[in-house]
Design an enzyme around this catalytic site. Structure first.
Site, PDB file in Angstrom:
ATOM      1  N   ARG A 159       0.658  -1.327   0.026  1.00  0.00           N
ATOM      2  CA  ARG A 159      -0.004  -0.090   0.213  1.00  0.00           C
ATOM      3  C   ARG A 159       0.819   1.248  -0.027  1.00  0.00           C
ATOM      4  NH1 ARG A 159      -2.764   2.881   3.914  1.00  0.00           N
ATOM      5  NH2 ARG A 159      -1.855   1.570   5.374  1.00  0.00           N
ATOM      6  N   LYS A 160       2.036   1.125  -0.312  1.00  0.00           N
ATOM      7  CA  LYS A 160       3.008   2.420  -0.166  1.00  0.00           C
ATOM      8  C   LYS A 160       2.980   2.892  -1.731  1.00  0.00           C
ATOM      9  CE  LYS A 160       6.386   0.272   2.838  1.00  0.00           C
ATOM     10  NZ  LYS A 160       7.824  -0.122   3.238  1.00  0.00           N
TER      11      LYS A 160
END
Length: 314
Positions: A159-160
């Site tokens: 989710r970066k």
């Protein structure tokens, strides 16, 4: 076979999404409003260049100038549709291409419409294609290397992602053939180290609290940094256990031991995940099939873009 093409697979391997349908059908209706906002951002008032070129109907050719996997087709289609233009694609989404075998550039698509509108959508379309294709290309590279190394599990992106651009980046992962992991905080309960520390290290209490609200359709993942905590998480009811930042040999020993313990304890339904440390350079010696999922940000953070250009035909 191109370096970006997957080696022959069998039915035991995870399917590549582009083989099973149009990924554009996954996109939320809100992406069309986002495209409209991006067009407004790029032309908030007068279009001076558009005044210069006028409104005659023209065609423009989209070229791929560096090796890559084509990704981002629905976004480009929507950009030019909103501008009253049409796009004819000469390659399929997910298809790799290499300019080195095509005289320095590859003809990707032809765009037709009022010339000022072609140029108004040009930069936005190229920016999205470059980033989305870059992520798909790197995802495909890592996946190809994993398959060649004999790994049969899943590679997943984290989710970066870039705020406001997540839908494009997660879409690129899917086109590249990797798992997008969770899309956002609502996709799955993921109890990381900070969550556990906030509960004074009590994994059991954290999992119980999560289970009280997630409902029967949701899954709970717990991040751990030791084998003992992994066992505690599984016994507490975690659906996924992530071994965080284990070294290569240490990971293999831990994963093998945990899989044996899971069989003894009838916990074989729990997914074993590893995060951290995976790179394109170490993938051959890092992967082991005792780990079901390797999650990594190396397929989308600081990823090289694929170079495209759009040229008015003349």
């Amino acid at each position: 076979m191109s370096s970006l093409e997957l080696p022959p697979t069998d039915a035991t391997l995870p399917p590549i999404p582009t083989e099973h349908g149009n990924l554009g059908h996954l996109l939320p209706v809100t992406y069309k409003r986002t495209i409209a906002d991006w067009l407004t951002e790029d032309c908030p008032s007068f279009d001076y260049g558009g005044f210069v070129v006028g409104n005659d109907t023209k065609t423009a050719t989209l070229y791929g100038k560096t090796e890559g996997v084509l990704a981002g087709v629905p976004f480009v289609d929507e950009i030019f549709q909103q501008l009253g233009c049409s796009v004819e694609w000469h390659l399929k989404e997910g298809q790799p291409f290499s300019p080195s075998t095509s005289g320095g550039k590859v003809k990707i698509a032809t765009v037709t419409g009022p010339v000022r509108n072609l140029l108004q959508g040009e930069r936005l379309a190229l920016n999205i294609l470059a980033r989305c294709s870059g992520i798909a290309t790197q995802s495909r590279k890592v996946l190809v290397l994993a398959r060649k190394a004999g790994y049969t599990g899943r590679i997943a992106g984290t989710r970066k992602t870039t705020p406001g651009f997540r839908v494009v980046e997660k879409y690129g992962m899917l086109v590249g053939g990797v798992d997008q992991h969770r899309y956002d905080l609502s996709s799955m309960v993921m109890l990381k180290d900070n969550h556990i520390w906030a509960r004074s290290g009590r994994i059991e209490e954290a999992v119980t609290a999560a289970r009280s609200v997630i409902g029967y359709t949701g899954k709970i993942e717990v991040e751990v940094d030791s084998v003992e905590d992994a066992k505690r998480a599984m016994l507490s009811g975690a659906d996924v256990v992530m071994l965080d930042n284990f070294a290569g040999d240490e990971l293999k020993v831990a994963a093998k031991g945990l899989k044996e313990w899971m069989r003894e304890e009838n916990k074989t339904n729990v997914i074993l995940e590893c995060s951290g440390g995976l790179t394109e350079g170490n993938i051959g010696g890092y992967l082991c099939n005792e780990v079901d999922v390797y999650s990594t940000s190396s397929i989308h953070q600081s990823t090289q873009h694929v170079d495209y250009s759009l040229k008015i035909d003349h």
